[in-house]
Design a protein around this motif. Structure first.
Motif, PDB file in Angstrom:
ATOM      1  N   ARG A  24       0.853  -1.196   0.000  1.00 44.81           N
ATOM      2  CA  ARG A  24       0.000   0.000   0.000  1.00 44.81           C
ATOM      3  C   ARG A  24       0.883   1.238   0.000  1.00 44.81           C
ATOM      4  NH1 ARG A  24      -4.898  -0.119   3.870  1.00 44.81           N
ATOM      5  NH2 ARG A  24      -5.638  -1.340   2.103  1.00 44.81           N
ATOM      6  N   LEU A  25       0.655   2.104  -0.986  1.00 44.18           N
ATOM      7  CA  LEU A  25       1.384   3.362  -1.114  1.00 44.18           C
ATOM      8  C   LEU A  25       0.467   4.513  -0.745  1.00 44.18           C
ATOM      9  CD1 LEU A  25       3.001   2.769  -4.618  1.00 44.18           C
ATOM     10  CD2 LEU A  25       3.957   2.218  -2.391  1.00 44.18           C
ATOM     11  N   CYS A  26       1.028   5.522  -0.092  1.00 36.25           N
ATOM     12  CA  CYS A  26       0.265   6.726   0.242  1.00 36.25           C
ATOM     13  C   CYS A  26       1.094   7.953  -0.096  1.00 36.25           C
ATOM     14  CB  CYS A  26      -0.088   6.761   1.731  1.00 36.25           C
ATOM     15  SG  CYS A  26      -0.926   8.291   2.235  1.00 36.25           S
ATOM     16  N   ASN A  27       0.455   8.907  -0.753  1.00 35.96           N
ATOM     17  CA  ASN A  27       1.060  10.203  -1.015  1.00 35.96           C
ATOM     18  C   ASN A  27       0.136  11.248  -0.426  1.00 35.96           C
ATOM     19  OD1 ASN A  27       1.191  12.795  -2.841  1.00 35.96           O
ATOM     20  ND2 ASN A  27       3.181  11.823  -2.884  1.00 35.96           N
ATOM     21  N   THR A  28       0.704  12.172   0.318  1.00 30.86           N
ATOM     22  CA  THR A  28      -0.093  13.246   0.911  1.00 30.86           C
ATOM     23  C   THR A  28       0.776  14.476   1.104  1.00 30.86           C
ATOM     24  OG1 THR A  28      -1.630  13.796   2.700  1.00 30.86           O
ATOM     25  CG2 THR A  28       0.323  12.533   3.303  1.00 30.86           C
ATOM     26  N   SER A  55      -4.337  -6.455   6.619  1.00 27.60           N
ATOM     27  CA  SER A  55      -4.384  -7.019   5.267  1.00 27.60           C
ATOM     28  C   SER A  55      -3.225  -6.537   4.383  1.00 27.60           C
ATOM     29  CB  SER A  55      -5.711  -6.657   4.593  1.00 27.60           C
ATOM     30  OG  SER A  55      -5.764  -5.255   4.354  1.00 27.60           O
ATOM     31  N   VAL A  56      -2.429  -5.605   4.887  1.00 24.54           N
ATOM     32  CA  VAL A  56      -1.344  -4.999   4.114  1.00 24.54           C
ATOM     33  C   VAL A  56      -0.008  -5.617   4.533  1.00 24.54           C
ATOM     34  CG1 VAL A  56      -0.132  -2.832   3.641  1.00 24.54           C
ATOM     35  CG2 VAL A  56      -2.630  -2.850   3.842  1.00 24.54           C
ATOM     36  N   HIS A  57       0.736  -6.113   3.552  1.00 26.56           N
ATOM     37  CA  HIS A  57       2.047  -6.708   3.820  1.00 26.56           C
ATOM     38  C   HIS A  57       3.098  -5.640   4.103  1.00 26.56           C
ATOM     39  CE1 HIS A  57       5.397  -9.479   3.651  1.00 26.56           C
ATOM     40  NE2 HIS A  57       5.946  -8.761   2.695  1.00 26.56           N
ATOM     41  N   ALA A  58       3.058  -4.532   3.353  1.00 23.77           N
ATOM     42  CA  ALA A  58       4.022  -3.448   3.516  1.00 23.77           C
ATOM     43  C   ALA A  58       3.367  -2.145   3.089  1.00 23.77           C
ATOM     44  CB  ALA A  58       5.269  -3.714   2.684  1.00 23.77           C
ATOM     45  N   GLY A  59       3.783  -1.055   3.733  1.00 28.51           N
ATOM     46  CA  GLY A  59       3.231   0.248   3.400  1.00 28.51           C
ATOM     47  C   GLY A  59       4.322   1.282   3.236  1.00 28.51           C
ATOM     48  N   ILE A  60       4.082   2.229   2.326  1.00 32.57           N
ATOM     49  CA  ILE A  60       5.037   3.307   2.070  1.00 32.57           C
ATOM     50  C   ILE A  60       4.279   4.627   2.065  1.00 32.57           C
ATOM     51  CG2 ILE A  60       6.681   4.308   0.428  1.00 32.57           C
ATOM     52  CD1 ILE A  60       7.178   1.438  -0.599  1.00 32.57           C
ATOM     53  N   LEU A  61       4.778   5.588   2.830  1.00 30.49           N
ATOM     54  CA  LEU A  61       4.232   6.943   2.885  1.00 30.49           C
ATOM     55  C   LEU A  61       5.281   7.887   2.334  1.00 30.49           C
ATOM     56  CD1 LEU A  61       2.239   9.155   3.856  1.00 30.49           C
ATOM     57  CD2 LEU A  61       3.296   8.968   6.127  1.00 30.49           C
ATOM     58  N   HIS A  76       7.481   9.729  12.633  1.00 24.89           N
ATOM     59  CA  HIS A  76       7.542   8.377  12.066  1.00 24.89           C
ATOM     60  C   HIS A  76       7.608   7.327  13.172  1.00 24.89           C
ATOM     61  CE1 HIS A  76      11.739   9.537  12.557  1.00 24.89           C
ATOM     62  NE2 HIS A  76      12.064   8.243  12.520  1.00 24.89           N
ATOM     63  N   THR A  77       8.523   7.481  14.131  1.00 22.29           N
ATOM     64  CA  THR A  77       8.636   6.473  15.188  1.00 22.29           C
ATOM     65  C   THR A  77       7.424   6.482  16.109  1.00 22.29           C
ATOM     66  OG1 THR A  77       9.971   8.007  16.507  1.00 22.29           O
ATOM     67  CG2 THR A  77      11.154   6.373  15.193  1.00 22.29           C
ATOM     68  N   ASP A  78       6.838   7.643  16.337  1.00 21.01           N
ATOM     69  CA  ASP A  78       5.629   7.727  17.167  1.00 21.01           C
ATOM     70  C   ASP A  78       4.485   6.910  16.572  1.00 21.01           C
ATOM     71  OD1 ASP A  78       7.042   9.495  18.775  1.00 21.01           O
ATOM     72  OD2 ASP A  78       6.001  11.288  18.042  1.00 21.01           O
ATOM     73  N   ASN A  79       4.570   6.639  15.278  1.00 20.87           N
ATOM     74  CA  ASN A  79       3.495   5.943  14.569  1.00 20.87           C
ATOM     75  C   ASN A  79       3.928   4.614  13.947  1.00 20.87           C
ATOM     76  OD1 ASN A  79       1.058   7.852  14.626  1.00 20.87           O
ATOM     77  ND2 ASN A  79       2.793   9.195  14.190  1.00 20.87           N
ATOM     78  N   GLY A  80       5.018   4.050  14.441  1.00 21.77           N
ATOM     79  CA  GLY A  80       5.451   2.733  13.991  1.00 21.77           C
ATOM     80  C   GLY A  80       5.968   2.695  12.566  1.00 21.77           C
ATOM     81  N   LEU A  81       6.527   3.805  12.093  1.00 20.47           N
ATOM     82  CA  LEU A  81       7.070   3.878  10.732  1.00 20.47           C
ATOM     83  C   LEU A  81       8.584   4.031  10.784  1.00 20.47           C
ATOM     84  CD1 LEU A  81       4.492   6.394   9.193  1.00 20.47           C
ATOM     85  CD2 LEU A  81       4.490   3.900   8.954  1.00 20.47           C
ATOM     86  N   GLN A  82       9.232   3.590   9.728  1.00 21.22           N
ATOM     87  CA  GLN A  82      10.667   3.767   9.554  1.00 21.22           C
ATOM     88  C   GLN A  82      10.883   4.929   8.584  1.00 21.22           C
ATOM     89  OE1 GLN A  82      11.377   1.289  12.138  1.00 21.22           O
ATOM     90  NE2 GLN A  82      13.244   1.450  10.946  1.00 21.22           N
ATOM     91  N   ASP A 118      10.417  16.836   2.858  1.00 15.18           N
ATOM     92  CA  ASP A 118       9.826  15.658   2.221  1.00 15.18           C
ATOM     93  C   ASP A 118      10.488  14.410   2.786  1.00 15.18           C
ATOM     94  OD1 ASP A 118       8.293  17.192   0.038  1.00 15.18           O
ATOM     95  OD2 ASP A 118      10.349  17.928  -0.124  1.00 15.18           O
ATOM     96  N   LYS A 119       9.663  13.404   3.045  1.00 15.37           N
ATOM     97  CA  LYS A 119      10.190  12.171   3.624  1.00 15.37           C
ATOM     98  C   LYS A 119       9.507  10.969   2.995  1.00 15.37           C
ATOM     99  CE  LYS A 119      11.090  14.383   8.046  1.00 15.37           C
ATOM    100  NZ  LYS A 119      11.015  14.258   9.511  1.00 15.37           N
ATOM    101  N   VAL A 120      10.221   9.847   3.021  1.00 16.17           N
ATOM    102  CA  VAL A 120       9.658   8.562   2.623  1.00 16.17           C
ATOM    103  C   VAL A 120       9.752   7.661   3.847  1.00 16.17           C
ATOM    104  CG1 VAL A 120       9.854   6.568   1.101  1.00 16.17           C
ATOM    105  CG2 VAL A 120      10.365   8.861   0.222  1.00 16.17           C
ATOM    106  N   CYS A 121       8.595   7.233   4.343  1.00 24.22           N
ATOM    107  CA  CYS A 121       8.537   6.355   5.508  1.00 24.22           C
ATOM    108  C   CYS A 121       7.872   5.046   5.100  1.00 24.22           C
ATOM    109  CB  CYS A 121       7.761   7.023   6.640  1.00 24.22           C
ATOM    110  SG  CYS A 121       8.582   8.507   7.272  1.00 24.22           S
ATOM    111  N   TYR A 122       8.141   3.999   5.842  1.00 20.85           N
ATOM    112  CA  TYR A 122       7.618   2.690   5.446  1.00 20.85           C
ATOM    113  C   TYR A 122       7.419   1.802   6.671  1.00 20.85           C
ATOM    114  CZ  TYR A 122      12.461   1.198   6.014  1.00 20.85           C
ATOM    115  OH  TYR A 122      13.697   0.935   6.530  1.00 20.85           O
ATOM    116  N   CYS A 123       6.705   0.714   6.451  1.00 18.36           N
ATOM    117  CA  CYS A 123       6.470  -0.269   7.513  1.00 18.36           C
ATOM    118  C   CYS A 123       6.192  -1.622   6.878  1.00 18.36           C
ATOM    119  CB  CYS A 123       5.302   0.164   8.403  1.00 18.36           C
ATOM    120  SG  CYS A 123       3.736   0.319   7.529  1.00 18.36           S
TER     121      CYS A 123
END
Length: 155
Positions: A24-28, A55-61, A76-82, A118-123
């Motif tokens: 799942r990819l997200c752009n905002t 239901s999502v194997h991996a996510g990218i913001l 990012h860390t506050d929300n479980g993202l790398q 701008d950042k790219v975060c993932y989980c």
């Protein structure tokens, strides 16, 4: 919040099987103004919730985080993202991480300085391989820049 996120689910096929997993990819574009209470923490939390759905194997913001306040460093860390840049050995406040200010008007750039907005975060089940900035040396001719500014399309 008057902001939205564009999400897309990509079915990634597993080799040698007919099964697939969801990437799942997200752009905002997160809120750019200083607010009390701040809006960006809630915006990242909402995006992370959708990226971390069972239901999502991996996510990218990938986002304009508008990281302008101290709390933005831990969203990012506050929300479980790398954070891809940090995971690749980058550090906050280093020039190679800056993504904003290079094409800004000199007065604006001198006032705020280049920043890592701008950042790219993932989980989940994905690993970051590399991250590359583009456009740092790109300059728009002043005549075209003035025309774009008159349209509200620049700065």
């Amino acid at each position: 919040m008057d902001r939205d996120g564009l999400f897309v689910d990509i079915a990634v096929k597993s080799p040698n099987t007919s099964s697939s997993r969801t990437l799942r990819l997200c752009n905002t574009h997160l809120e750019s103004l200083v607010a009390d209470p701040p809006l960006r923490p809630d915006q990242v939390a909402l995006a992370a919730k959708h990226l971390q759905d069972p239901s999502v194997h991996a996510g990218i913001l990938a986002s304009d985080f508008n990281a302008i306040q101290p709390f933005d460093r831990t969203l990012h860390t506050d929300n479980g993202l790398q954070d891809a840049f940090l995971d690749l050995g980058g550090q906050e406040d280093l020039e190679e991480g800056n993504t904003w200010g290079y094409q800004s008007m000199r007065e604006v750039r001198d006032k705020f300085g280049p920043k890592r907005m701008d950042k790219v975060c993932y989980c989940g089940g994905v690993e970051v391989g590399r991250l590359k900035r583009i456009g740092v040396g790109v300059r728009v001719e002043e005549g075209k820049r003035a025309k774009m500014r008159s349209w509200g399309a620049l700065d």
